[in-house]
Design a protein around this motif. Sequence first.
Motif, PDB file in Angstrom:
ATOM      1  N   HIS A   4       0.776  -1.369   0.028  1.00  0.00           N
ATOM      2  CA  HIS A   4      -0.174   0.082  -0.092  1.00  0.00           C
ATOM      3  C   HIS A   4       0.729   1.053   0.102  1.00  0.00           C
ATOM      4  O   HIS A   4       1.794   1.160   0.499  1.00  0.00           O
ATOM      5  N   ASP A   5       0.401   2.099  -0.697  1.00  0.00           N
ATOM      6  CA  ASP A   5       0.853   3.830  -0.312  1.00  0.00           C
ATOM      7  C   ASP A   5      -0.358   4.391   0.266  1.00  0.00           C
ATOM      8  O   ASP A   5      -1.208   4.759  -0.630  1.00  0.00           O
ATOM      9  N   GLU A  36      -4.616   4.630  -8.222  1.00  0.00           N
ATOM     10  CA  GLU A  36      -5.727   5.830  -8.272  1.00  0.00           C
ATOM     11  C   GLU A  36      -5.052   7.057  -7.611  1.00  0.00           C
ATOM     12  O   GLU A  36      -4.125   7.195  -7.072  1.00  0.00           O
ATOM     13  N   THR A  37      -5.698   8.060  -7.922  1.00  0.00           N
ATOM     14  CA  THR A  37      -5.512   9.680  -7.462  1.00  0.00           C
ATOM     15  C   THR A  37      -6.778  10.100  -7.304  1.00  0.00           C
ATOM     16  O   THR A  37      -7.906  10.201  -8.151  1.00  0.00           O
ATOM     17  N   HIS A  38      -6.924  10.620  -6.060  1.00  0.00           N
ATOM     18  CA  HIS A  38      -8.362  11.154  -5.507  1.00  0.00           C
ATOM     19  C   HIS A  38      -8.233  12.890  -6.075  1.00  0.00           C
ATOM     20  O   HIS A  38      -7.294  13.491  -6.013  1.00  0.00           O
ATOM     21  N   PHE A  88      -1.530   3.851  -4.321  1.00  0.00           N
ATOM     22  CA  PHE A  88      -2.092   2.373  -4.729  1.00  0.00           C
ATOM     23  C   PHE A  88      -2.247   1.574  -3.237  1.00  0.00           C
ATOM     24  O   PHE A  88      -1.889   2.035  -2.324  1.00  0.00           O
ATOM     25  N   HIS A  89      -3.175   0.717  -3.522  1.00  0.00           N
ATOM     26  CA  HIS A  89      -3.700  -0.257  -2.666  1.00  0.00           C
ATOM     27  C   HIS A  89      -3.745  -1.753  -2.925  1.00  0.00           C
ATOM     28  O   HIS A  89      -4.072  -1.724  -4.215  1.00  0.00           O
ATOM     29  N   SER A  90      -3.553  -2.561  -1.912  1.00  0.00           N
ATOM     30  CA  SER A  90      -3.732  -4.074  -2.404  1.00  0.00           C
ATOM     31  C   SER A  90      -5.285  -4.430  -2.096  1.00  0.00           C
ATOM     32  O   SER A  90      -5.473  -3.942  -0.948  1.00  0.00           O
TER      33      SER A  90
END
Length: 227
Positions: free
Chosen positions: A168-169, A205-207, A215-217
């Motif tokens: 994760h970031d 993704e970018t909010h 990024f996420h797992s």
Amino acid sequence: MRDIIDTHTLPVSGSVHIAGKMTRDSGGYDEGYLSSDCFWGASPGSLVKSFLEERRDLSGVRVLGLGCGEGKNAAAFARSGASVTAVDCSAKAIENGRRAFQDPRIEWLVLDGRAYLSRDELFDVIVLYGLAHCLSSPEEISSLIQTALQRTRPGGYHFLVSFNDGPHDLSAHPNFSPMLLPHSFYVDQYEGHTILTESDSIIHETHPHNNIPHFHSLTRLLVKKVL
């Protein structure tokens, strides 16, 4: 092997009942809900989209969206004819959703999802998108899923999407400490039921409120409850 999928969240230009709230940090999404008319966009999640492409008419079907955010999945089910109860602890998310998706088939509730499950109601579909990893322990997550199964009619469906313990970031969510459990933990919760779709992937993704790429797992499951 973990799949890598690129998805970018971009901004897009019934009654409400208020009671209770989640006690765990919401991931900073209220800031996003305040800065965007529709923070999560209008398109449903990939599991929901695929499901609805194969089922055009859901008239008479009852759907419960727990942790619905602004209701993009709820709106997709409603457009297919389902009666939807959309529940989220964020009043701002529900406000955005009610404004963006003005469909009389959606009932909007500002409420802790776990509290809603204490009601003795049955649904044909329960959607758990992004809720599990906001809880405080594996025991709470397991209890949420098992209670949701009890509230699902035999032959009904669960959509579960949650962060897992992969990479994760979290730089875009500086005040968020999600509960990160193995992908297998979520699979095991549905022992004895039929898993129709299962994936363990990395999303990028970018909010729209901070424009920070991250990024996420992610675990994604579509499950049919066994009779």
